[in-house]
Design a protein around this motif. Structure first.
Motif, PDB file in Angstrom:
ATOM      1  N   GLY A  14       3.134  -5.108   7.278  1.00 30.45           N
ATOM      2  CA  GLY A  14       2.654  -4.062   7.907  1.00 30.45           C
ATOM      3  C   GLY A  14       1.202  -3.782   7.365  1.00 30.45           C
ATOM      4  N   THR A  15       1.056  -3.767   6.200  1.00 36.69           N
ATOM      5  CA  THR A  15       0.045  -3.375   5.082  1.00 36.69           C
ATOM      6  C   THR A  15      -1.102  -4.454   5.206  1.00 36.69           C
ATOM      7  OG1 THR A  15       1.543  -2.314   3.392  1.00 36.69           O
ATOM      8  CG2 THR A  15      -0.671  -2.941   2.844  1.00 36.69           C
ATOM      9  N   VAL A  16      -0.601  -5.882   5.212  1.00 30.82           N
ATOM     10  CA  VAL A  16      -1.603  -7.032   5.370  1.00 30.82           C
ATOM     11  C   VAL A  16      -2.108  -6.935   6.766  1.00 30.82           C
ATOM     12  CG1 VAL A  16      -2.009  -9.456   5.519  1.00 30.82           C
ATOM     13  CG2 VAL A  16      -0.719  -8.466   3.834  1.00 30.82           C
ATOM     14  N   LEU A  17      -1.652  -6.394   7.643  1.00 32.49           N
ATOM     15  CA  LEU A  17      -1.884  -6.507   8.969  1.00 32.49           C
ATOM     16  C   LEU A  17      -2.739  -5.484   9.120  1.00 32.49           C
ATOM     17  CD1 LEU A  17      -1.990  -7.432  12.139  1.00 32.49           C
ATOM     18  CD2 LEU A  17      -0.076  -5.870  12.585  1.00 32.49           C
ATOM     19  N   ALA A  18      -2.497  -4.045   8.716  1.00 33.21           N
ATOM     20  CA  ALA A  18      -3.592  -3.141   8.882  1.00 33.21           C
ATOM     21  C   ALA A  18      -4.856  -3.322   8.384  1.00 33.21           C
ATOM     22  CB  ALA A  18      -3.038  -1.929   8.352  1.00 33.21           C
ATOM     23  N   ASN A  19      -4.734  -3.882   7.136  1.00 33.85           N
ATOM     24  CA  ASN A  19      -6.265  -4.193   6.401  1.00 33.85           C
ATOM     25  C   ASN A  19      -6.924  -5.461   7.250  1.00 33.85           C
ATOM     26  OD1 ASN A  19      -6.330  -2.379   4.427  1.00 33.85           O
ATOM     27  ND2 ASN A  19      -4.837  -3.550   3.189  1.00 33.85           N
ATOM     28  N   ASP A  20      -6.000  -6.482   7.804  1.00 35.90           N
ATOM     29  CA  ASP A  20      -6.753  -7.634   8.446  1.00 35.90           C
ATOM     30  C   ASP A  20      -7.277  -6.941   9.802  1.00 35.90           C
ATOM     31  OD1 ASP A  20      -6.353 -10.609   9.413  1.00 35.90           O
ATOM     32  OD2 ASP A  20      -5.978  -9.395  11.177  1.00 35.90           O
ATOM     33  N   LEU A  21      -6.752  -5.962  10.340  1.00 32.51           N
ATOM     34  CA  LEU A  21      -7.420  -5.332  11.664  1.00 32.51           C
ATOM     35  C   LEU A  21      -8.693  -4.284  11.107  1.00 32.51           C
ATOM     36  CD1 LEU A  21      -4.388  -4.198  13.754  1.00 32.51           C
ATOM     37  CD2 LEU A  21      -5.727  -6.233  14.096  1.00 32.51           C
ATOM     38  N   LEU A  71      -4.001   1.150  -1.098  1.00 33.01           N
ATOM     39  CA  LEU A  71      -4.041  -0.143  -0.624  1.00 33.01           C
ATOM     40  C   LEU A  71      -4.602  -0.374   0.743  1.00 33.01           C
ATOM     41  CD1 LEU A  71      -0.373  -1.409  -1.789  1.00 33.01           C
ATOM     42  CD2 LEU A  71      -2.610  -1.808  -2.865  1.00 33.01           C
ATOM     43  N   VAL A  72      -4.383   0.512   1.577  1.00 29.39           N
ATOM     44  CA  VAL A  72      -4.864   0.411   2.924  1.00 29.39           C
ATOM     45  C   VAL A  72      -6.391   1.157   3.412  1.00 29.39           C
ATOM     46  CG1 VAL A  72      -4.340   1.238   5.233  1.00 29.39           C
ATOM     47  CG2 VAL A  72      -2.545   0.647   3.519  1.00 29.39           C
ATOM     48  N   ASP A  73      -7.022   0.194   3.941  1.00 28.75           N
ATOM     49  CA  ASP A  73      -8.413   0.621   4.259  1.00 28.75           C
ATOM     50  C   ASP A  73      -8.774   2.068   4.819  1.00 28.75           C
ATOM     51  OD1 ASP A  73     -11.041   0.451   6.087  1.00 28.75           O
ATOM     52  OD2 ASP A  73     -11.261  -1.258   4.897  1.00 28.75           O
ATOM     53  N   ASP A  74      -9.711   2.752   4.326  1.00 26.73           N
ATOM     54  CA  ASP A  74     -10.072   4.054   4.909  1.00 26.73           C
ATOM     55  C   ASP A  74     -10.158   4.081   6.611  1.00 26.73           C
ATOM     56  OD1 ASP A  74     -10.087   5.021   2.042  1.00 26.73           O
ATOM     57  OD2 ASP A  74     -12.252   4.824   2.012  1.00 26.73           O
ATOM     58  N   ALA A  75     -10.400   3.039   7.289  1.00 27.31           N
ATOM     59  CA  ALA A  75     -10.554   3.003   8.487  1.00 27.31           C
ATOM     60  C   ALA A  75      -9.284   3.210   9.229  1.00 27.31           C
ATOM     61  CB  ALA A  75     -11.381   1.825   9.030  1.00 27.31           C
ATOM     62  N   ILE A  76      -8.109   2.917   8.570  1.00 30.63           N
ATOM     63  CA  ILE A  76      -6.759   3.093   9.052  1.00 30.63           C
ATOM     64  C   ILE A  76      -6.496   4.412   8.869  1.00 30.63           C
ATOM     65  CG2 ILE A  76      -4.414   2.036   9.013  1.00 30.63           C
ATOM     66  CD1 ILE A  76      -6.450   0.115   9.776  1.00 30.63           C
ATOM     67  N   ASP A  77      -5.610   5.050   9.999  1.00 33.08           N
ATOM     68  CA  ASP A  77      -4.980   6.226   9.841  1.00 33.08           C
ATOM     69  C   ASP A  77      -3.549   5.966   9.272  1.00 33.08           C
ATOM     70  OD1 ASP A  77      -4.008   8.831  10.442  1.00 33.08           O
ATOM     71  OD2 ASP A  77      -3.442   8.511  12.387  1.00 33.08           O
ATOM     72  N   LEU A  78      -3.242   6.244   8.285  1.00 39.14           N
ATOM     73  CA  LEU A  78      -1.838   6.223   7.500  1.00 39.14           C
ATOM     74  C   LEU A  78      -1.113   7.412   7.692  1.00 39.14           C
ATOM     75  CD1 LEU A  78       0.012   4.785   5.583  1.00 39.14           C
ATOM     76  CD2 LEU A  78      -1.505   5.568   3.631  1.00 39.14           C
ATOM     77  N   ARG A  79       0.011   7.123   8.381  1.00 39.73           N
ATOM     78  CA  ARG A  79       0.906   8.718   8.540  1.00 39.73           C
ATOM     79  C   ARG A  79       2.316   8.123   7.946  1.00 39.73           C
ATOM     80  NH1 ARG A  79       2.315  11.699  13.939  1.00 39.73           N
ATOM     81  NH2 ARG A  79       4.115  12.865  13.412  1.00 39.73           N
ATOM     82  N   ILE A  80       2.605   9.123   6.761  1.00 40.52           N
ATOM     83  CA  ILE A  80       3.974   9.002   6.231  1.00 40.52           C
ATOM     84  C   ILE A  80       4.980   9.996   7.196  1.00 40.52           C
ATOM     85  CG2 ILE A  80       5.247   9.272   4.070  1.00 40.52           C
ATOM     86  CD1 ILE A  80       2.810   7.341   3.994  1.00 40.52           C
ATOM     87  N   ASP A  81       5.808   9.098   7.619  1.00 43.70           N
ATOM     88  CA  ASP A  81       6.902   9.784   8.594  1.00 43.70           C
ATOM     89  C   ASP A  81       7.794   8.747   9.021  1.00 43.70           C
ATOM     90  OD1 ASP A  81       8.084  11.682  10.315  1.00 43.70           O
ATOM     91  OD2 ASP A  81       6.104  12.155  11.266  1.00 43.70           O
ATOM     92  N   ARG A  82       8.781   9.242   9.514  1.00 44.16           N
ATOM     93  CA  ARG A  82       9.813   8.330   9.962  1.00 44.16           C
ATOM     94  C   ARG A  82      10.033   8.213  11.463  1.00 44.16           C
ATOM     95  NH1 ARG A  82      14.473   6.058   7.826  1.00 44.16           N
ATOM     96  NH2 ARG A  82      13.961   7.073   5.798  1.00 44.16           N
ATOM     97  N   VAL A  83       9.976   6.967  11.987  1.00 49.53           N
ATOM     98  CA  VAL A  83      10.049   6.726  13.441  1.00 49.53           C
ATOM     99  C   VAL A  83      11.628   6.846  13.827  1.00 49.53           C
ATOM    100  CG1 VAL A  83       9.563   5.299  15.454  1.00 49.53           C
ATOM    101  CG2 VAL A  83       7.792   5.485  13.751  1.00 49.53           C
ATOM    102  N   SER A  84      11.931   7.832  14.650  1.00 47.76           N
ATOM    103  CA  SER A  84      13.333   7.504  15.127  1.00 47.76           C
ATOM    104  C   SER A  84      13.653   7.103  16.701  1.00 47.76           C
ATOM    105  CB  SER A  84      13.935   9.170  15.128  1.00 47.76           C
ATOM    106  OG  SER A  84      12.952  10.034  16.091  1.00 47.76           O
TER     107      SER A  84
END
Length: 381
Positions: A14-21, A71-84
């Motif tokens: 997930g992290t590599v993909l986020a930075n790739d995008l 680690l994640v690029d600033d262009a990515i919206d990072l959300r700390i949450d649990r998908v249920s």
């Protein structure tokens, strides 16, 4: 209208993909035509291979942790949450507890593996592991005081994260006790659920002679059924009972319930096309890493390569072009064969592995990669 790409899971894939995008879709992100959200239920990114070294006092758990927002690029919206929950028909995610939801246009699932020791009666109370931070530190304390007796390493869960790690542990333990002058008083036994010492026959054929040469006892076709912590025994479905003084296990693994609940696959693994990584049961959904049921090892290198494929496919789709990138099953792995030597394998769907002769150079190459891993997570390596 802004196209929303959502990635669930902030591990390697997930992290590599986020930075790739962030790099690949920079013009679209800058223009507001695309939004990329990475959702993880922990603010930290964990590099789990570090845990193999913790029991031997060579690493601390914190060596494998970094804050995701670093680690994640600033262009990515990072959300700390649990998908249920995932509703693939309405293309909407639900979040646990808060009642909130989020729409997506394209979804990537990188939810990884979870340990399920409770599947085996007595295992949680009677066994140790190094597949979790708490397990690795507890095992370190046990090893430091262990001077004689029987260590049993039992591979119970397959598939499991890092398929080479069970072999690595017994090779390292053998060497570690020899260095301390204790090997004559310590028996090391390795169990595996099929009739060879590793799932891949080529790696099994390479590893077995090393185990025999180093007096590592082997019990194949040993499917653990129960553990008796008081009697210190582990019993297989086949009726074999082994005594132990220290039990180290690779516990059963599972995915996350929301995958099965969404109808995307059994046991938390998404059924995908093994080349495109597209989910078979839903449109506009990809899976990668451990989450993708491709038949390749659950290894970080797999997640890394798959992230590149998914990144290229998403960019093509968003730009209205045919998505042609495919995953060829590429996997690579270092295999520690002791405290100062390692082997290396590289293979794919068509080419079987051929482990390199163990050497100190390969051992230091593995340690060097462990240190430089954070460049991989950032999309720089």
């Amino acid at each position: 209208m802004t196209e929303h790409v959502v990635i669930v899971g902030g591990g390697t894939g997930g992290t590599v993909l986020a930075n790739d995008l962030a790099d690949r879709l920079e013009p679209e992100l800058d223009a507001g035509d695309v939004e990329v959200t990475l959702i993880n239920d922990d603010p930290d990114h964990v590099y789990k291979p570090v845990w193999l070294y913790v029991p031997f006092g060579q690493r601390e758990p914190d060596d494998g942790r970094r804050a995701l927002d670093e680690l994640v690029d600033d262009a990515i919206d990072l959300r700390i949450d649990r998908v249920s929950g995932i509703d693939t028909e309405s293309q909407r995610l639900r979040f646990g507890g808060s009642g909130q939801s989020m729409e997506y246009d394209r979804l990537v699932l990188a939810t990884g593996s979870t340990l399920e020791p409770d599947q085996i009666p007595g295992l949680a109370a009677g066994g140790h592991d190094y597949y979790s931070e708490s397990g690795a530190t507890a095992l370190r304390d046990e090893l430091l005081s262990f001077t004689e007796g029987e260590i049993v390493l039992s591979v119970i869960g397959t598939p499991h994260m890092c398929p080479a790690a069970p072999l690595e542990f017994v090779f390292m333990a053998d060497d570690w006790f020899r260095e301390r002058g204790l090997r004559e008083d310590v028996e090391v036994t390795y169990t595996y659920p099929i009739q060879r010492v590793h799932g891949n026959p080529h790696i099994a054929e390479w590893a077995r002679p090393i185990m025999d040469e180093r007096d590592i006892n082997v019990e194949t076709f040993f499917n653990a059924e129960s553990v008796d912590p008081d009697a210190e025994t582990i019993t297989s479905m086949e009726g074999t009972e082994l005594d132990y003084d220290l039990l180290v296990s690779i516990p059963p693994h599972g995915g996350v319930d929301l995958i099965e609940d969404a109808g995307l696959g059994d046991d938390g693994w998404v059924d995908v096309d093994k080349h495109t990584l597209e989910a078979e049961a839903a449109e506009s959904v990809y899976a990668l890493g451990d989450t993708a049921n491709t038949g390749v090892p659950n290894a970080g290198s797999v997640a890394h390569y798959q992230a590149g494929v998914v990144g290229r496919r998403l960019a093509s789709e968003i730009r209205g072009r045919p998505a042609t990138a495919t995953y060829d099953g590429k996997t690579l792995c270092f295999i520690e064969t002791g405290m100062d030597a390692a082997s290396f394998v590289e293979f794919d769907y068509e080419t079987p592995p051929s482990p390199a002769p163990p050497s100190e150079k390969l051992h230091w190459s593995k340690l060097a990669y462990n240190e430089s891993y954070w460049l991989t997570a950032r999309g720089l390596l």
